[in-house]
Design an enzyme around this catalytic site. Structure first.
Site, PDB file in Angstrom:
ATOM      1  N   HIS A 306       0.829  -1.036  -0.025  1.00 39.80           N
ATOM      2  CA  HIS A 306      -0.058   0.068  -0.061  1.00 39.80           C
ATOM      3  C   HIS A 306       0.836   1.128  -0.075  1.00 39.80           C
ATOM      4  O   HIS A 306       1.903   1.121   0.633  1.00 39.80           O
ATOM      5  CB  HIS A 306      -1.098  -0.010   1.177  1.00 39.80           C
ATOM      6  CG  HIS A 306      -2.128   0.980   1.100  1.00 39.80           C
ATOM      7  ND1 HIS A 306      -1.954   2.318   1.355  1.00 39.80           N
ATOM      8  CD2 HIS A 306      -3.232   0.670   0.713  1.00 39.80           C
ATOM      9  CE1 HIS A 306      -3.069   3.006   1.207  1.00 39.80           C
ATOM     10  NE2 HIS A 306      -4.177   1.849   0.701  1.00 39.80           N
ATOM     11  N   ASP A 363      -7.878  -5.522  -0.169  1.00 38.17           N
ATOM     12  CA  ASP A 363      -8.326  -6.516  -1.343  1.00 38.17           C
ATOM     13  C   ASP A 363      -7.834  -7.773  -1.078  1.00 38.17           C
ATOM     14  O   ASP A 363      -8.604  -8.589  -1.856  1.00 38.17           O
ATOM     15  CB  ASP A 363      -7.893  -5.618  -2.402  1.00 38.17           C
ATOM     16  CG  ASP A 363      -8.384  -4.461  -3.001  1.00 38.17           C
ATOM     17  OD1 ASP A 363      -9.817  -4.346  -2.532  1.00 38.17           O
ATOM     18  OD2 ASP A 363      -7.764  -3.378  -3.283  1.00 38.17           O
TER      19      ASP A 363
HETATM   20  N1  CMC Z   1       4.089  -7.117  -5.065  1.00 41.54           N
HETATM   21  C1  CMC Z   1       5.723  -7.025  -5.546  1.00 41.54           C
HETATM   22  N2  CMC Z   1       6.170  -6.064  -5.446  1.00 41.54           N
HETATM   23  C2  CMC Z   1       5.527  -5.002  -4.717  1.00 41.54           C
HETATM   24  C3  CMC Z   1       4.204  -4.989  -4.331  1.00 41.54           C
HETATM   25  C4  CMC Z   1       3.588  -6.045  -4.646  1.00 41.54           C
HETATM   26  N3  CMC Z   1       2.179  -6.164  -4.493  1.00 41.54           N
HETATM   27  N4  CMC Z   1       3.609  -3.710  -3.994  1.00 41.54           N
HETATM   28  C5  CMC Z   1       4.912  -2.946  -4.093  1.00 41.54           C
HETATM   29  N5  CMC Z   1       6.100  -3.546  -4.449  1.00 41.54           N
HETATM   30  C6  CMC Z   1       7.497  -3.357  -4.613  1.00 41.54           C
HETATM   31  C7  CMC Z   1       7.427  -2.009  -5.442  1.00 41.54           C
HETATM   32  O1  CMC Z   1       7.598  -2.384  -6.730  1.00 41.54           O
HETATM   33  C8  CMC Z   1       8.667  -1.406  -4.909  1.00 41.54           C
HETATM   34  O2  CMC Z   1       9.823  -1.815  -5.570  1.00 41.54           O
HETATM   35  P1  CMC Z   1      11.173  -1.181  -6.230  1.00 41.54           P
HETATM   36  O3  CMC Z   1      11.488  -0.241  -4.793  1.00 41.54           O
HETATM   37  O4  CMC Z   1      12.169  -2.162  -6.454  1.00 41.54           O
HETATM   38  O5  CMC Z   1      10.641  -0.094  -7.147  1.00 41.54           O
HETATM   39  C9  CMC Z   1       8.593  -1.631  -3.310  1.00 41.54           C
HETATM   40  O6  CMC Z   1       7.830  -2.860  -3.343  1.00 41.54           O
HETATM   41  C10 CMC Z   1       8.017  -0.594  -2.554  1.00 41.54           C
HETATM   42  O7  CMC Z   1       6.954  -0.401  -3.049  1.00 41.54           O
HETATM   43  P2  CMC Z   1       5.975   0.793  -2.328  1.00 41.54           P
HETATM   44  O8  CMC Z   1       6.589   2.181  -2.780  1.00 41.54           O
HETATM   45  O9  CMC Z   1       5.961   0.664  -0.959  1.00 41.54           O
HETATM   46  O10 CMC Z   1       4.461   0.835  -3.122  1.00 41.54           O
HETATM   47  P3  CMC Z   1       3.880   1.753  -4.140  1.00 41.54           P
HETATM   48  O11 CMC Z   1       3.296   2.986  -3.460  1.00 41.54           O
HETATM   49  O12 CMC Z   1       4.778   1.842  -5.188  1.00 41.54           O
HETATM   50  O13 CMC Z   1       2.831   0.811  -4.594  1.00 41.54           O
HETATM   51  C11 CMC Z   1       0.615  -0.401  -4.658  1.00 41.54           C
HETATM   52  C12 CMC Z   1       1.590   0.754  -3.841  1.00 41.54           C
HETATM   53  C13 CMC Z   1      -0.540  -0.442  -4.079  1.00 41.54           C
HETATM   54  C14 CMC Z   1       0.388   0.427  -6.086  1.00 41.54           C
HETATM   55  C15 CMC Z   1       1.488  -1.630  -4.821  1.00 41.54           C
HETATM   56  O14 CMC Z   1       1.891  -2.176  -3.605  1.00 41.54           O
HETATM   57  C16 CMC Z   1       0.729  -2.840  -5.637  1.00 41.54           C
HETATM   58  O15 CMC Z   1       1.008  -2.431  -6.873  1.00 41.54           O
HETATM   59  N6  CMC Z   1       0.151  -3.631  -5.150  1.00 41.54           N
HETATM   60  C17 CMC Z   1      -0.738  -4.582  -5.707  1.00 41.54           C
HETATM   61  C18 CMC Z   1      -2.007  -3.972  -6.166  1.00 41.54           C
HETATM   62  C19 CMC Z   1      -2.980  -3.912  -4.821  1.00 41.54           C
HETATM   63  O16 CMC Z   1      -3.125  -4.660  -4.134  1.00 41.54           O
HETATM   64  N7  CMC Z   1      -3.624  -2.513  -4.982  1.00 41.54           N
HETATM   65  C20 CMC Z   1      -4.745  -2.237  -4.043  1.00 41.54           C
HETATM   66  C21 CMC Z   1      -4.177  -1.245  -3.045  1.00 41.54           C
HETATM   67  S1  CMC Z   1      -5.377  -1.006  -1.601  1.00 41.54           S
HETATM   68  C22 CMC Z   1      -6.699  -0.494  -2.038  1.00 41.54           C
HETATM   69  C23 CMC Z   1      -6.760   0.766  -2.554  1.00 41.54           C
HETATM   70  O17 CMC Z   1      -6.954   1.410  -1.430  1.00 41.54           O
HETATM   71  O18 CMC Z   1      -6.773   1.137  -3.700  1.00 41.54           O
END
Ligand code: CMC
Length: 459
Positions: A306, A363
């Site tokens: 998240h 989710d």
């Molecule tokens: N699986 C694998 N790697 C991940 C994931 C995941 N689900 N989420 C984050 N990472 C990686 C991300 O790529 C980053 O790697 P790097 O530093 O190499 O670029 C690292 O972990 C840190 O990520 P972050 O900065 O904490 O996460 P973010 O803000 O970029 O993304 C997110 C947040 C929700 C888009 C992402 O976690 C994701 O794509 N999750 C899967 C989709 C999901 O479940 N979405 C629902 C969110 S909750 C409902 C809502 O409120 O919308």
């Protein structure tokens, strides 16, 4: 406590006012920065930017806290109803029983949609995604119902909010029925908001739907947990589009479109697709975990991670608990729940996930609950949208009432070409493009070769 922050740019210092938050991060007010320094700030995804002041919901990502109007989500989940929570979000206070009754009557009175709207539905091709249909239909509501005039009585405003809250639920159920070729079921005066929805989805003249309190309570909880979440992507879309002073329906339609994305609300559908794929491939989670950890692979573990929560999403915890209760009450087993629990256990003991602070979000378990309510997969994000509506409405209302509200208009750090001359079409070859890449055209009248080999001077 310091009331200003000092910024030093090119040897000159500037005092920037600090805005104190009641909870959470204080803010450095940079609204005069460009005027005073000639600089703007760079913050991709606005992760460090407060775009508004808000009194609606509060979240603390470090400690996994979420409160609506100050009340912890755990208390609302245990004691409130979705309608009461909607009232709280929109009006700022929990309703008295009279206020809640009036609100329920209003919702009931506005639950039908104009019959002509059915014809719109019937023109969507079979297989159209219900989120696209819902976004279009909410925009269409404006053609059938008035928008809120600039100076309007509170009654008129409340009526419009109730209209939207009630009709979105009816439209969502209609979209499902029509997409299945089933006759539309109308809302009933005798049923509560959640029971009405389930009835509109599943009732049939040949097999009357029996309302099950456990299912109604689970849906109630699902919608409470989704009701608001601070300045998330879809809420920011509602505020941004709303800042142009469009009507409420158009702003909410923008929120629905943003929510559709798999990184946001669309994740509840993507989680089930992922769990099903694991199940269909024999139940081995290892290849999926490996792909999620591979930085060269766009695959992510859906329902994990998240932008704000760097801890267990408090909504995820409640949802997981409810999933167990619902299945136990109904004496059911769901193989996808077993896979989800296994996946969670493995991920939470893997340093990739713990180092990146990736925990299950709302989710991860919500799809399992929805499928056990009989909700079809492509309706999952629609369910999220119905739940998030009170939040969108309250955020729209707050931004509309804010004195001195501005049209949202972010800046950019321009990194494109410098000024260059227009090239006539017959001279635009890949070769010329290559020559010009990244270079401002300072040389006048160079000679270029066109595709057909002729040469000409650009003047
Ligand atoms: N699986 C694998 N790697 C991940 C994931 C995941 N689900 N989420 C984050 N990472 C990686 C991300 O790529 C980053 O790697 P790097 O530093 O190499 O670029 C690292 O972990 C840190 O990520 P972050 O900065 O904490 O996460 P973010 O803000 O970029 O993304 C997110 C947040 C929700 C888009 C992402 O976690 C994701 O794509 N999750 C899967 C989709 C999901 O479940 N979405 C629902 C969110 S909750 C409902 C809502 O409120 O919308």
């Amino acid at each position: 406590m310091k009331t200003t922050a000092t910024l030093i740019v090119n040897g000159k210092s500037y005092e920037l006012p600090i805005i104190e938050a009641t909870d959470g991060n204080d803010a450095i007010n940079i609204s005069g920065l460009r005027r005073e320094t000639g600089f703007i700030t760079y913050d991709p995804g606005f992760r460090n930017t407060g775009g508004c002041m808000s009194a609606i919901s509060y979240m603390d990502g470090e400690d996994g806290i979420l409160r609506y109007r100050g009340i912890p989500i755990e208390q609302l989940a245990e004691r409130s109803s979705f309608i009461e929570t909607a009232y709280l979000l929109i009006n700022g206070e929990l309703p008295t029983s009279d206020e809640l009754n009036r609100f329920s009557v209003l919702l009931n009175d506005h639950s039908l949609v104009h019959e002509d709207m059915r014809h719109f539905f019937e023109r969507f091709p079979r297989g159209a995604h219900p989120m696209g249909m819902l976004a279009s239909m909410v925009n269409t509501l404006r053609a059938f119902y008035p928008e809120i005039p600039e100076r309007s009585e509170e009654d008129e405003i409340n009526k419009t909010f109730a209209r939207l809250l009630s009709k979105l639920r009816t439209l969502a159920a209609m979209s499902y029925r029509i997409s299945m070729g089933l006759p539309v079921v109308y809302p009933s005066y005798f049923l509560s908001y959640c029971a009405n929805f389930l009835n509109m989805m599943f009732d049939s003249t040949v097999r009357p739907y029996v309302i099950d309190d456990d299912m109604v309570n689970a849906l109630n909880l699902f919608w409470i947990l989704h009701a608001d979440h601070e300045q998330n992507c879809s809420t920011s879309a509602v505020r941004l589009v709303g800042s142009a002073r469009v009507n409420l329906y158009a702003a909410i339609s923008a929120g629905i479109s943003a929510l559709w994305g798999p990184l946001h609300g669309g994740a509840n559908q993507a989680v089930i697709e992922m769990l099903q794929a694991i199940h269909d491939s024999g139940g081995d989670t290892a290849p999926f975990i490996a792909r999620a950890k591979d930085r060269n692979d766009p695959f992510r573990l859906m329902g994990f991670g998240h932008s704000i929560y760097k801890n267990y999403d408090p909504r995820g915890r409640i949802m997981k608990d409810m999933c167990h209760k619902l299945l136990a009450r109904r004496n059911r087993n769901d193989p996808l729940l077993d896979i989800a629990k296994k996946l969670e256990e493995i991920a939470l003991s893997d340093s990739y996930f713990t180092d990146n602070r990736l925990y299950p979000n709302v989710d991860f378990y919500s799809g399992i609950m929805l499928r056990n309510l009989g909700i079809p997969l492509d309706m999952f994000t629609v369910m999220f949208a119905i739940g998030r509506l009170p939040g969108w409405i309250s955020q729209w209302k707050e931004s509309r009432e804010y004195i001195g509200a501005k049209l949202h208009r972010p800046r950019q750090v321009y990194r494109g070409y410098g000024e260059r001359d227009y090239i006539p079409i017959h001279l635009r070859t890949a070769n010329v493009r290559e020559i010009l890449k990244g270079k401002p055209i300072t040389v006048k009248s160079p000679v270029f070769q066109s595709e057909d080999g002729s040469t000409a001077a650009v003047t």
